[in-house]
Design a protein around this motif. Sequence first.
Motif, PDB file in Angstrom:
ATOM      1  N   SER A 124      48.331  42.552  47.173  1.00  0.00           N
ATOM      2  CA  SER A 124      47.488  43.451  46.386  1.00  0.00           C
ATOM      3  C   SER A 124      48.188  43.803  45.079  1.00  0.00           C
ATOM      4  N   MET A 125      47.397  44.028  44.047  1.00  0.00           N
ATOM      5  CA  MET A 125      47.941  44.342  42.737  1.00  0.00           C
ATOM      6  C   MET A 125      46.903  45.102  41.924  1.00  0.00           C
ATOM      7  N   VAL A 126      47.364  45.706  40.825  1.00  0.00           N
ATOM      8  CA  VAL A 126      46.475  46.368  39.866  1.00  0.00           C
ATOM      9  C   VAL A 126      46.690  45.716  38.510  1.00  0.00           C
ATOM     10  N   SER A 127      45.596  45.356  37.846  1.00  0.00           N
ATOM     11  CA  SER A 127      45.675  44.746  36.512  1.00  0.00           C
ATOM     12  C   SER A 127      44.973  45.630  35.489  1.00  0.00           C
ATOM     13  N   PHE A 128      45.509  45.638  34.278  1.00  0.00           N
ATOM     14  CA  PHE A 128      44.895  46.358  33.169  1.00  0.00           C
ATOM     15  C   PHE A 128      44.804  45.412  31.979  1.00  0.00           C
ATOM     16  N   ARG A 129      43.647  45.412  31.326  1.00  0.00           N
ATOM     17  CA  ARG A 129      43.438  44.563  30.140  1.00  0.00           C
ATOM     18  C   ARG A 129      42.843  45.387  29.006  1.00  0.00           C
ATOM     19  N   ASN A 130      43.290  45.081  27.782  1.00  0.00           N
ATOM     20  CA  ASN A 130      42.636  45.627  26.591  1.00  0.00           C
ATOM     21  C   ASN A 130      42.206  44.505  25.648  1.00  0.00           C
ATOM     22  N   LYS A 131      42.348  43.257  26.143  1.00  0.00           N
ATOM     23  CA  LYS A 131      41.884  42.079  25.413  1.00  0.00           C
ATOM     24  C   LYS A 131      41.375  41.055  26.410  1.00  0.00           C
ATOM     25  N   SER A 132      40.525  40.161  25.932  1.00  0.00           N
ATOM     26  CA  SER A 132      40.012  39.108  26.812  1.00  0.00           C
ATOM     27  C   SER A 132      41.151  38.227  27.315  1.00  0.00           C
ATOM     28  N   GLY A 133      40.998  37.742  28.544  1.00  0.00           N
ATOM     29  CA  GLY A 133      42.011  36.873  29.109  1.00  0.00           C
ATOM     30  C   GLY A 133      41.683  35.410  28.904  1.00  0.00           C
ATOM     31  N   LYS A 134      42.607  34.560  29.272  1.00  0.00           N
ATOM     32  CA  LYS A 134      42.377  33.118  29.228  1.00  0.00           C
ATOM     33  C   LYS A 134      41.675  32.677  30.502  1.00  0.00           C
ATOM     34  N   GLY A 135      41.286  31.402  30.513  1.00  0.00           N
ATOM     35  CA  GLY A 135      40.712  30.857  31.724  1.00  0.00           C
ATOM     36  C   GLY A 135      41.796  30.691  32.791  1.00  0.00           C
ATOM     37  N   GLU A 136      41.446  30.962  34.032  1.00  0.00           N
ATOM     38  CA  GLU A 136      42.402  30.872  35.141  1.00  0.00           C
ATOM     39  C   GLU A 136      41.804  30.080  36.290  1.00  0.00           C
ATOM     40  N   LEU A 137      42.690  29.479  37.067  1.00  0.00           N
ATOM     41  CA  LEU A 137      42.276  28.800  38.295  1.00  0.00           C
ATOM     42  C   LEU A 137      43.437  28.872  39.276  1.00  0.00           C
ATOM     43  N   HIS A 138      43.161  29.429  40.458  1.00  0.00           N
ATOM     44  CA  HIS A 138      44.165  29.523  41.527  1.00  0.00           C
ATOM     45  C   HIS A 138      43.760  28.550  42.635  1.00  0.00           C
ATOM     46  N   GLU A 139      44.508  27.490  42.801  1.00  0.00           N
ATOM     47  CA  GLU A 139      44.115  26.443  43.742  1.00  0.00           C
ATOM     48  C   GLU A 139      44.141  26.909  45.201  1.00  0.00           C
ATOM     49  N   GLN A 140      45.049  27.812  45.528  1.00  0.00           N
ATOM     50  CA  GLN A 140      45.227  28.223  46.919  1.00  0.00           C
ATOM     51  C   GLN A 140      44.963  29.704  47.162  1.00  0.00           C
ATOM     52  N   MET A 141      44.468  30.405  46.164  1.00  0.00           N
ATOM     53  CA  MET A 141      44.260  31.844  46.296  1.00  0.00           C
ATOM     54  C   MET A 141      42.842  32.236  45.898  1.00  0.00           C
ATOM     55  N   ALA A 142      42.202  33.069  46.712  1.00  0.00           N
ATOM     56  CA  ALA A 142      40.946  33.708  46.343  1.00  0.00           C
ATOM     57  C   ALA A 142      41.251  35.089  45.789  1.00  0.00           C
ATOM     58  N   ASP A 143      40.442  35.550  44.847  1.00  0.00           N
ATOM     59  CA  ASP A 143      40.597  36.886  44.267  1.00  0.00           C
ATOM     60  C   ASP A 143      39.429  37.767  44.688  1.00  0.00           C
ATOM     61  N   VAL A 144      39.754  38.965  45.149  1.00  0.00           N
ATOM     62  CA  VAL A 144      38.737  39.989  45.393  1.00  0.00           C
ATOM     63  C   VAL A 144      39.055  41.141  44.451  1.00  0.00           C
ATOM     64  N   MET A 145      38.158  41.395  43.505  1.00  0.00           N
ATOM     65  CA  MET A 145      38.406  42.388  42.454  1.00  0.00           C
ATOM     66  C   MET A 145      37.553  43.635  42.675  1.00  0.00           C
ATOM     67  N   PHE A 146      38.181  44.796  42.564  1.00  0.00           N
ATOM     68  CA  PHE A 146      37.496  46.085  42.641  1.00  0.00           C
ATOM     69  C   PHE A 146      37.690  46.764  41.278  1.00  0.00           C
ATOM     70  N   ILE A 147      36.618  46.957  40.552  1.00  0.00           N
ATOM     71  CA  ILE A 147      36.731  47.519  39.212  1.00  0.00           C
ATOM     72  C   ILE A 147      36.965  49.031  39.310  1.00  0.00           C
ATOM     73  N   LEU A 148      38.092  49.471  38.783  1.00  0.00           N
ATOM     74  CA  LEU A 148      38.476  50.886  38.859  1.00  0.00           C
ATOM     75  C   LEU A 148      38.028  51.669  37.634  1.00  0.00           C
ATOM     76  N   ASP A 149      38.035  51.014  36.481  1.00  0.00           N
ATOM     77  CA  ASP A 149      37.655  51.703  35.245  1.00  0.00           C
ATOM     78  C   ASP A 149      37.319  50.666  34.173  1.00  0.00           C
ATOM     79  N   GLY A 150      36.419  51.025  33.273  1.00  0.00           N
ATOM     80  CA  GLY A 150      36.059  50.137  32.178  1.00  0.00           C
ATOM     81  C   GLY A 150      35.024  49.109  32.578  1.00  0.00           C
ATOM     82  N   SER A 151      34.864  48.090  31.746  1.00  0.00           N
ATOM     83  CA  SER A 151      33.891  47.025  32.016  1.00  0.00           C
ATOM     84  C   SER A 151      34.321  45.748  31.304  1.00  0.00           C
ATOM     85  N   ALA A 152      33.783  44.628  31.758  1.00  0.00           N
ATOM     86  CA  ALA A 152      34.080  43.319  31.156  1.00  0.00           C
ATOM     87  C   ALA A 152      33.063  42.320  31.663  1.00  0.00           C
ATOM     88  N   THR A 153      32.985  41.198  30.989  1.00  0.00           N
ATOM     89  CA  THR A 153      32.140  40.091  31.436  1.00  0.00           C
ATOM     90  C   THR A 153      33.017  39.087  32.174  1.00  0.00           C
TER      91      THR A 153
END
Length: 217
Positions: A124-153
């Motif tokens: 488990s981890m917490v991420s914070f962004r103030n700019k758009s990210g790059k494209g990502e691909l995790h071959e062996q990991m699934a991501d489950v994201m819970f939005i705590l604050d803010g918004s993004a596409t």
Amino acid sequence: MPKASGTCFESGPRNFERDPSFQRSFSISFGAFHLSFSRDARLGSCTTISNFKRTRIPFMKRLHVAALALGACLPLLPIIASAQSVDTYSAQKFEQIKKDLMPKADQAGGDAALQLEKYPNHSSMVSFRNKSGKGELHEQMADVMFILDGSATLVTGGSLVNAKTTAPNEQRGDSVKGGKSVTLHKGDVAHIPANTPHQMILPAGGTIEYFVVKVQK
């Protein structure tokens, strides 16, 4: 001779009798388990031996009985070994993490993260962004994201543009092409399967904080 019954042992009242020397000299400790042969000795939900007759028991018989009792409760070992504490996080805790990550994101070019816990097959981890990210691909990991604050596409699917392997089973690209877009707000949840290209795009001046559970494929 006692007979096994599930994870407990029973002995008839005519077989054995409580012997003080037996009680003093015959107890076994095995990690979280303790075998003590007395009237109400217990191992978890197991009553070992009770209702003894006044008859001295040969040492080898005592050892044999101890081995039977221990063997009956050995299946409990993996359950105890695999037990882990429950981790909880308050809204106040996440707010403090965001405050700590904001200056780090400025220094790192737009994003910062804090790993909270690492488990046998997920983390488990917490991420914070103030700019758009790059494209990502995790071959062996699934991501489950819970939005705590803010918004993004969130853009998922399609393919990575100019994909490069940055670590074992990890790819990054300039962006995601041909994916599906969905706008995430505070309180939303997103599940991204392993081996799925994805990208977080923020509006100008926007920020987002999200809790992530990374699950091993």
